[in-house]
Design a protein around this motif. Structure first.
Motif, PDB file in Angstrom:
ATOM      1  N   PHE A  57     -13.730  13.889 -19.971  1.00 60.87           N
ATOM      2  CA  PHE A  57     -13.724  13.121 -18.719  1.00 60.87           C
ATOM      3  C   PHE A  57     -14.804  12.054 -18.801  1.00 60.87           C
ATOM      4  O   PHE A  57     -15.817  12.228 -19.459  1.00 60.87           O
ATOM      5  CB  PHE A  57     -13.989  14.043 -17.530  1.00 60.87           C
ATOM      6  N   CYS A  58     -14.597  10.992 -18.100  1.00 65.01           N
ATOM      7  CA  CYS A  58     -15.554   9.899 -18.104  1.00 65.01           C
ATOM      8  C   CYS A  58     -16.828  10.318 -17.393  1.00 65.01           C
ATOM      9  O   CYS A  58     -16.783  10.946 -16.338  1.00 65.01           O
ATOM     10  CB  CYS A  58     -14.956   8.687 -17.413  1.00 65.01           C
ATOM     11  N   ALA A  59     -17.978  10.012 -18.009  1.00 61.77           N
ATOM     12  CA  ALA A  59     -19.251  10.370 -17.405  1.00 61.77           C
ATOM     13  C   ALA A  59     -19.553   9.453 -16.211  1.00 61.77           C
ATOM     14  O   ALA A  59     -20.396   9.771 -15.388  1.00 61.77           O
ATOM     15  CB  ALA A  59     -20.381  10.274 -18.437  1.00 61.77           C
ATOM     16  N   GLY A  60     -18.885   8.325 -16.150  1.00 64.98           N
ATOM     17  CA  GLY A  60     -19.194   7.395 -15.069  1.00 64.98           C
ATOM     18  C   GLY A  60     -18.339   7.607 -13.841  1.00 64.98           C
ATOM     19  O   GLY A  60     -18.840   7.727 -12.728  1.00 64.98           O
ATOM     20  N   CYS A  61     -17.014   7.719 -14.020  1.00 68.19           N
ATOM     21  CA  CYS A  61     -16.138   7.806 -12.855  1.00 68.19           C
ATOM     22  C   CYS A  61     -15.357   9.114 -12.807  1.00 68.19           C
ATOM     23  O   CYS A  61     -14.688   9.409 -11.821  1.00 68.19           O
ATOM     24  CB  CYS A  61     -15.166   6.621 -12.840  1.00 68.19           C
ATOM     25  N   GLY A  62     -15.437   9.920 -13.851  1.00 62.62           N
ATOM     26  CA  GLY A  62     -14.778  11.211 -13.829  1.00 62.62           C
ATOM     27  C   GLY A  62     -13.306  11.165 -14.204  1.00 62.62           C
ATOM     28  O   GLY A  62     -12.625  12.190 -14.142  1.00 62.62           O
ATOM     29  N   ALA A 104     -13.683   4.761 -24.773  1.00 63.36           N
ATOM     30  CA  ALA A 104     -13.849   3.875 -23.625  1.00 63.36           C
ATOM     31  C   ALA A 104     -12.999   4.384 -22.476  1.00 63.36           C
ATOM     32  O   ALA A 104     -11.852   4.802 -22.659  1.00 63.36           O
ATOM     33  CB  ALA A 104     -13.436   2.455 -23.983  1.00 63.36           C
ATOM     34  N   CYS A 105     -13.594   4.387 -21.288  1.00 63.94           N
ATOM     35  CA  CYS A 105     -12.861   4.854 -20.117  1.00 63.94           C
ATOM     36  C   CYS A 105     -11.803   3.819 -19.733  1.00 63.94           C
ATOM     37  O   CYS A 105     -12.097   2.625 -19.672  1.00 63.94           O
ATOM     38  CB  CYS A 105     -13.829   5.062 -18.970  1.00 63.94           C
ATOM     39  N   PRO A 106     -10.589   4.276 -19.536  1.00 66.45           N
ATOM     40  CA  PRO A 106      -9.524   3.330 -19.169  1.00 66.45           C
ATOM     41  C   PRO A 106      -9.731   2.743 -17.765  1.00 66.45           C
ATOM     42  O   PRO A 106      -9.162   1.701 -17.448  1.00 66.45           O
ATOM     43  CB  PRO A 106      -8.253   4.184 -19.231  1.00 66.45           C
ATOM     44  N   ARG A 107     -10.498   3.428 -16.926  1.00 62.00           N
ATOM     45  CA  ARG A 107     -10.632   2.931 -15.553  1.00 62.00           C
ATOM     46  C   ARG A 107     -11.841   2.021 -15.394  1.00 62.00           C
ATOM     47  O   ARG A 107     -11.726   0.933 -14.841  1.00 62.00           O
ATOM     48  CB  ARG A 107     -10.742   4.111 -14.587  1.00 62.00           C
ATOM     49  N   CYS A 108     -13.039   2.494 -15.921  1.00 65.04           N
ATOM     50  CA  CYS A 108     -14.254   1.712 -15.659  1.00 65.04           C
ATOM     51  C   CYS A 108     -14.820   1.090 -16.925  1.00 65.04           C
ATOM     52  O   CYS A 108     -15.862   0.459 -16.883  1.00 65.04           O
ATOM     53  CB  CYS A 108     -15.297   2.573 -14.966  1.00 65.04           C
ATOM     54  N   GLN A 109     -14.169   1.338 -18.045  1.00 66.11           N
ATOM     55  CA  GLN A 109     -14.572   0.737 -19.324  1.00 66.11           C
ATOM     56  C   GLN A 109     -15.899   1.279 -19.843  1.00 66.11           C
ATOM     57  O   GLN A 109     -16.454   0.750 -20.793  1.00 66.11           O
ATOM     58  CB  GLN A 109     -14.668  -0.797 -19.220  1.00 66.11           C
TER      59      GLN A 109
HETATM   60 ZN   LIG Z   1     -14.754   5.773 -16.122  1.00 69.01          ZN
END
Ligand SMILES: [Zn+2]
Length: 150
Positions: free
Chosen positions: A141-146, A127-132
Protein backbone atom coordinates in the motif's frame (compact mmCIF):
# COMPACT_ATOMS: atom_id res chain seq x y z
CA UNK A 1 19.70 -36.52 36.62
CA UNK A 2 16.85 -34.10 36.57
CA UNK A 3 13.85 -34.77 34.41
CA UNK A 4 13.22 -31.05 34.07
CA UNK A 5 13.47 -29.70 30.57
CA UNK A 6 16.91 -28.56 29.64
CA UNK A 7 17.22 -24.96 30.82
CA UNK A 8 18.19 -22.39 28.31
CA UNK A 9 21.82 -21.29 28.12
CA UNK A 10 20.94 -17.93 29.62
CA UNK A 11 19.64 -19.54 32.80
CA UNK A 12 22.74 -21.72 33.03
CA UNK A 13 24.91 -18.71 32.45
CA UNK A 14 23.33 -16.73 35.26
CA UNK A 15 23.31 -19.69 37.58
CA UNK A 16 27.01 -20.34 37.09
CA UNK A 17 27.91 -16.68 37.05
CA UNK A 18 26.12 -16.02 40.32
CA UNK A 19 28.10 -18.85 41.83
CA UNK A 20 31.49 -17.43 40.88
CA UNK A 21 30.96 -13.70 40.77
CA UNK A 22 32.54 -11.55 43.41
CA UNK A 23 31.15 -8.53 45.17
CA UNK A 24 32.95 -5.21 44.97
CA UNK A 25 31.99 -4.15 48.49
CA UNK A 26 33.15 -7.45 49.95
CA UNK A 27 36.43 -7.07 48.08
CA UNK A 28 36.94 -3.58 49.48
CA UNK A 29 36.12 -4.63 53.02
CA UNK A 30 38.42 -7.63 52.79
CA UNK A 31 41.29 -5.47 51.57
CA UNK A 32 40.63 -2.88 54.24
CA UNK A 33 40.21 -5.09 57.29
CA UNK A 34 41.78 -8.42 56.35
CA UNK A 35 44.20 -7.23 53.69
CA UNK A 36 46.97 -7.87 56.20
CA UNK A 37 46.49 -11.57 55.55
CA UNK A 38 45.84 -11.18 51.84
CA UNK A 39 42.20 -12.22 52.13
CA UNK A 40 41.25 -9.91 49.26
CA UNK A 41 43.69 -11.80 47.05
CA UNK A 42 42.29 -15.18 48.03
CA UNK A 43 38.85 -13.73 47.35
CA UNK A 44 39.83 -13.13 43.72
CA UNK A 45 41.62 -16.48 43.53
CA UNK A 46 45.02 -14.85 43.57
CA UNK A 47 46.25 -17.57 45.83
CA UNK A 48 49.93 -16.87 45.26
CA UNK A 49 49.62 -13.26 46.28
CA UNK A 50 47.45 -14.24 49.22
CA UNK A 51 50.07 -16.64 50.51
CA UNK A 52 52.71 -13.98 50.00
CA UNK A 53 50.70 -11.52 52.08
CA UNK A 54 50.23 -14.13 54.78
CA UNK A 55 53.98 -14.63 54.94
CA UNK A 56 54.57 -10.92 55.41
CA UNK A 57 51.54 -10.12 57.53
CA UNK A 58 53.76 -9.57 60.59
CA UNK A 59 55.70 -6.76 58.91
CA UNK A 60 52.79 -4.33 58.71
CA UNK A 61 53.57 -3.76 55.06
CA UNK A 62 50.65 -5.88 53.90
CA UNK A 63 48.31 -3.90 56.13
CA UNK A 64 49.44 -0.76 54.40
CA UNK A 65 49.15 -2.40 50.97
CA UNK A 66 45.68 -3.67 51.82
CA UNK A 67 44.62 -0.15 52.70
CA UNK A 68 45.93 1.13 49.38
CA UNK A 69 44.49 -1.77 47.45
CA UNK A 70 40.99 -1.32 48.77
CA UNK A 71 40.74 1.59 46.35
CA UNK A 72 41.60 -0.71 43.45
CA UNK A 73 39.30 -3.52 44.47
CA UNK A 74 36.18 -2.40 42.57
CA UNK A 75 38.10 -2.46 39.30
CA UNK A 76 39.77 -5.77 40.13
CA UNK A 77 36.45 -7.34 41.10
CA UNK A 78 34.82 -6.15 37.88
CA UNK A 79 37.73 -7.51 35.90
CA UNK A 80 37.47 -10.81 37.75
CA UNK A 81 33.72 -11.01 37.13
CA UNK A 82 34.12 -10.14 33.46
CA UNK A 83 36.72 -12.85 33.12
CA UNK A 84 34.48 -15.41 34.78
CA UNK A 85 31.50 -14.38 32.68
CA UNK A 86 33.51 -14.62 29.48
CA UNK A 87 34.72 -18.07 30.44
CA UNK A 88 31.22 -19.32 31.22
CA UNK A 89 29.83 -17.82 28.04
CA UNK A 90 32.57 -19.49 26.02
CA UNK A 91 31.86 -22.88 27.60
CA UNK A 92 28.15 -22.53 26.95
CA UNK A 93 28.80 -21.40 23.43
CA UNK A 94 26.76 -18.26 23.79
CA UNK A 95 27.75 -14.77 22.86
CA UNK A 96 29.05 -12.63 25.63
CA UNK A 97 26.32 -10.30 26.83
CA UNK A 98 27.18 -6.66 26.96
CA UNK A 99 29.00 -6.13 30.18
CA UNK A 100 26.89 -4.40 32.79
CA UNK A 101 23.82 -4.81 30.64
CA UNK A 102 21.11 -7.31 31.42
CA UNK A 103 21.12 -10.10 28.88
CA UNK A 104 17.64 -9.53 27.57
CA UNK A 105 18.12 -10.95 24.11
CA UNK A 106 17.87 -14.72 23.85
CA UNK A 107 21.16 -15.87 22.35
CA UNK A 108 19.43 -18.31 20.00
CA UNK A 109 16.65 -15.99 18.94
CA UNK A 110 16.71 -15.40 15.21
CA UNK A 111 18.50 -12.21 14.51
CA UNK A 112 16.38 -9.65 12.72
CA UNK A 113 17.23 -9.99 9.10
CA UNK A 114 18.30 -6.95 7.22
CA UNK A 115 15.23 -6.04 5.30
CA UNK A 116 15.93 -5.65 1.61
CA UNK A 117 12.96 -3.29 1.45
CA UNK A 118 14.92 -0.67 3.30
CA UNK A 119 17.76 -0.76 0.83
CA UNK A 120 17.62 1.59 -2.07
CA UNK A 121 16.97 -0.43 -5.18
CA UNK A 122 15.99 2.09 -7.83
CA UNK A 123 14.67 -0.50 -10.22
CA UNK A 124 12.10 -1.89 -7.84
CA UNK A 125 10.73 1.24 -6.24
CA UNK A 126 6.99 1.42 -6.76
CA UNK A 127 5.30 4.62 -7.76
CA UNK A 128 1.82 5.18 -6.40
CA UNK A 129 -0.72 5.34 -9.20
CA UNK A 130 -2.79 7.90 -7.29
CA UNK A 131 -0.30 10.34 -5.72
CA UNK A 132 2.88 9.42 -7.58
CA UNK A 133 4.75 8.94 -4.33
CA UNK A 134 7.61 6.45 -4.57
CA UNK A 135 7.24 3.58 -2.15
CA UNK A 136 9.75 1.07 -0.87
CA UNK A 137 10.05 -2.11 -2.92
CA UNK A 138 7.57 -4.76 -1.83
CA UNK A 139 5.11 -2.24 -0.43
CA UNK A 140 1.50 -3.36 -0.82
CA UNK A 141 0.00 0.00 0.00
CA UNK A 142 1.14 3.53 -0.60
CA UNK A 143 2.78 5.12 2.42
CA UNK A 144 1.39 8.49 1.40
CA UNK A 145 -2.26 7.94 0.52
CA UNK A 146 -2.86 4.30 1.41
CA UNK A 147 -3.84 3.26 -2.09
CA UNK A 148 -3.16 -0.33 -3.05
CA UNK A 149 -0.05 -0.75 -5.14
CA UNK A 150 -0.42 -3.09 -8.13
ZN1 LIG B 1 -0.26 7.27 -2.98
Amino acid sequence: MSSAPYPNPQAIFYQQYEAVRRDEVVGILLALFLGTFGLHHFYLRRTGLGVLYCCFCWTGITTFLGFIECFFMPGRVREFNAFQAAGIAAVLGISMPGWGQPMNVPPYAPQPQAQPQTQMQPGTLQACPRCQRTNAPGSRFCAGCGAALQ
